[in-house]
Every structure is written in C-alpha cells, then in structure tokens.
Design a protein around this motif. Structure first.
Motif, mmCIF file in Angstrom:
data_model
loop_
_atom_site.group_PDB
_atom_site.id
_atom_site.type_symbol
_atom_site.label_atom_id
_atom_site.label_comp_id
_atom_site.label_asym_id
_atom_site.label_seq_id
_atom_site.Cartn_x
_atom_site.Cartn_y
_atom_site.Cartn_z
ATOM 1 N N ASP A 1 -7.781 23.599 47.500
ATOM 2 C CA ASP A 1 -9.015 23.966 46.366
ATOM 3 C C ASP A 1 -8.853 22.969 45.282
ATOM 4 N N GLU B 1 -13.165 20.428 43.693
ATOM 5 C CA GLU B 1 -14.057 20.541 44.106
ATOM 6 C C GLU B 1 -14.572 18.986 43.088
ATOM 7 N N ARG C 1 -17.782 23.717 45.398
ATOM 8 C CA ARG C 1 -16.316 23.795 45.675
ATOM 9 C C ARG C 1 -15.417 24.233 47.579
#
Length: 332
Positions: free
Chosen positions: A14, A16, A22
């Motif tokens: 996960d 960004e 993202r």
C-alpha cells in the motif's frame, strides 16, 4: 510500512509514491511484494503517464487565446468568434476554465436573452464556447472535455424563409440604380440573384473569376470552390462594370439603406441574405432539382437545402390526393 504481513498470511503493498497516485496489491511472499513496490516507484519516477497530471489552472481567457492561435485564426470568421468569446469570458468573470459549470453558463445565457439577444444568437455563442473546449481536447491541449457540455441549445421556432417576389426584385434593383451612392450594390445584387451567392462571396469576385459564361467563387463559407453558369449578358455587364468602376467594395450598409427606402418589409435580421433566399426559392418554384440547388448554394448537408422544398410545385401533393376527407364520395 508500505509492505505489511496480513492476518491471512499474505503480504500487502500500500504505497502512494506521489500524491494522487496510490497502489495496493497483495502477494504470497514478501519478496514479490517488495519487487512490486520498487517497480511502482521506478515507473512513477521514469514514466510521466504513471504520475497524475497537475490540475489545469488556466483561466478561460487564456484558453480562448490558445484556441484562437491553434485553430480559430484559420476560420473565415475566426476574428469575429474570438471577439465574441472574449466578451463571454469576461461576462463569466474569467473563471478557471476547468471549473465553468453548466448552471453558470445557463445563467449567462438567460441574461443574454433578457437583454434582447435572440435565441439563435444565444445558441451560437454557446456553441462557440463549447467548441473551444472540444477543439482543444481533440488537439490534446487539455485532458478534459467541456465541463458544461450537458447544457442544451434552446429549441427555437422555425421561421418561414422570406424571399422577394419578381415585382419586388424589380423595385429593389430600380432603387439601387437610382438612389445608391455607390455603383457597386446594384451589380452585386444582380450577381447574388443570378447565382445564389452570399453577399460576401459576391464582394470578393473579380474579373479573373468571370469567364466563359461562368463565375467562380473560391472564398466561400464552406471552403469549397463553386463554379456557377451565368448569362452572357450578365458576364458582359460585370466586365463592363469593373472597367468603369473598379473592384467591388464593402457596400453592405449602402445596400441596407436603399432596401429600407423601398416598400419591401423583411423580418428582423434579414437584409442582403434575402437575395440568396430569393434565388433558391424561385429556382424551386420553377421546378428546379433540389440536389442541383444544393450544389449551387454550396450546402454541405441536403437538410439545409430542404428548407426550400415546400416551394416545389408538387411538394406534398399526395396529402391532397390521399387524405380521407377530400376522397369521401359524399360531403355534407
């Protein structure tokens, strides 16, 4: 942490790398997850298509100028449109182009109508504004479509086309010959009536475009060359006119003043264009072919020419022959 072990035993990524982009995905092993993380960061750094584009903050006036430089300047009426667009942008308060809402444009259109602007003119202005966005989107200058594209054009009542009867044509030409302060309007009117050309097209015609019983129009609205036959008498009169008076000049206002001095009354907004309507109307009334008329007038679509179809001698005569009232054997 960008790479985490989940309760189900899978490794979740996960990240960004840049604001607005993202990436999330899960893998069986930690090494796969780490490779995915590194690949995403590398792609964002090396390939601009992976990174979100910054928001276009250009204001409407700037976008209009870009449109004019890239496209509008090549249009026959580009300068006129440019001036109209600048006025509209100022009336909107010159907002950020991306943020112009449909309600804002609809409110501006309502103010135009309240100030006396005709529905047709309001529709034209709206279409010019939409065309700025649509053309720049096609040219990849902006990455968004027109933000007020859902605002519909006004539905307008179709108006019957006005044309001059033969006695009115005689009256108008006599007035132009007698009262005009310039020799050009009378001859230009004759050329329009004989060929169906627009006033501006007639104004641009010179001696090199008239020969062999034909006149060639090459400065047309549709950007297409039209060659229209004319009588030997008109050809002779045109050449004689240019020898004595020189090339045609911009004398539209003179024509309009003479027209107003006659008994001819036209709907608001019609003046020299009635000559073109008169040619087309009399052509159809005399039995001329509608497809031939399309070529003569230079219409890109037959739908434009069909406005004159109702003047044909046999237009919709089947309504008379096959309606249930007139075919009754006994009428009350």
């Amino acid at each position: 942490m960008p790479v985490q072990l989940m309760p189900n035993g899978r490794w979740k990524v996960d990240i960004e790398p840049v604001k607005g982009r993202r990436f999330r995905k899960s893998f069986k092993t930690k090494s796969e997850a780490q490779r995915f993380e590194l690949a995403c960061r590398a792609n964002v750094a090396s390939d601009s298509s992976w990174s979100p584009k910054p928001k276009d903050k250009r204001r409407l006036l700037e976008l209009i100028q870009v449109w004019f430089d890239m496209h509008g300047a090549s249009l026959s009426d580009g300068k006129r449109r440019h001036a109209i667009l600048i006025t509209a942008a100022n009336q909107l308060g010159n907002p950020v182009a991306l943020s112009v809402s449909g309600s804002r444009v609809a409110s501006l259109r309502a103010s135009w109508l309240q100030s006396g602007v005709s529905g047709k003119t309001a529709n034209n202005r709206l279409s010019y504004l939409k065309a700025v966005y649509n053309q720049l989107h096609r040219l990849d200058e902006i990455d968004y479509t027109c933000p007020f594209d859902k605002v519909p054009s006004l539905k307008l009542q179709e108006r019957p086309l006005s044309y001059l009867t033969k006695p009115q044509i005689v009256e108008l030409l006599a007035a132009l010959d007698a009262r005009s302060t310039s020799p050009h309007p009378a001859m230009m009117a004759r050329l329009c009536l004989a060929t169906g050309c627009r006033w501006g097209e007639a104004q641009a015609v010179g001696p090199d475009q008239v020969r062999g019983g034909q006149v060639t129009f090459h400065n047309t609205k549709g950007k297409r060359v039209r060659v229209i036959p004319i009588s030997k008498l008109l050809e002779s009169e045109l050449l004689k006119h240019w020898r004595h008076h020189g090339p045609f000049t911009n004398c539209l206002m003179t024509f309009c003043r003479v027209l107003e001095s006659t008994s001819i009354k036209l709907p608001a907004g019609q003046a020299s264009h009635v000559l073109r309507h008169s040619f087309a109307s009399h052509f159809v009334i005399a039995g001329g072919n509608i497809l031939v008329l399309q070529k003569i007038l230079g219409h890109a679509s037959l739908a434009m020419t069909m406005r004159y179809a109702h003047l044909a001698p046999d237009h919709l005569q089947d309504a008379l022959a096959f309606n249930p009232f007139d075919t009754l054997s006994t009428l009350p």
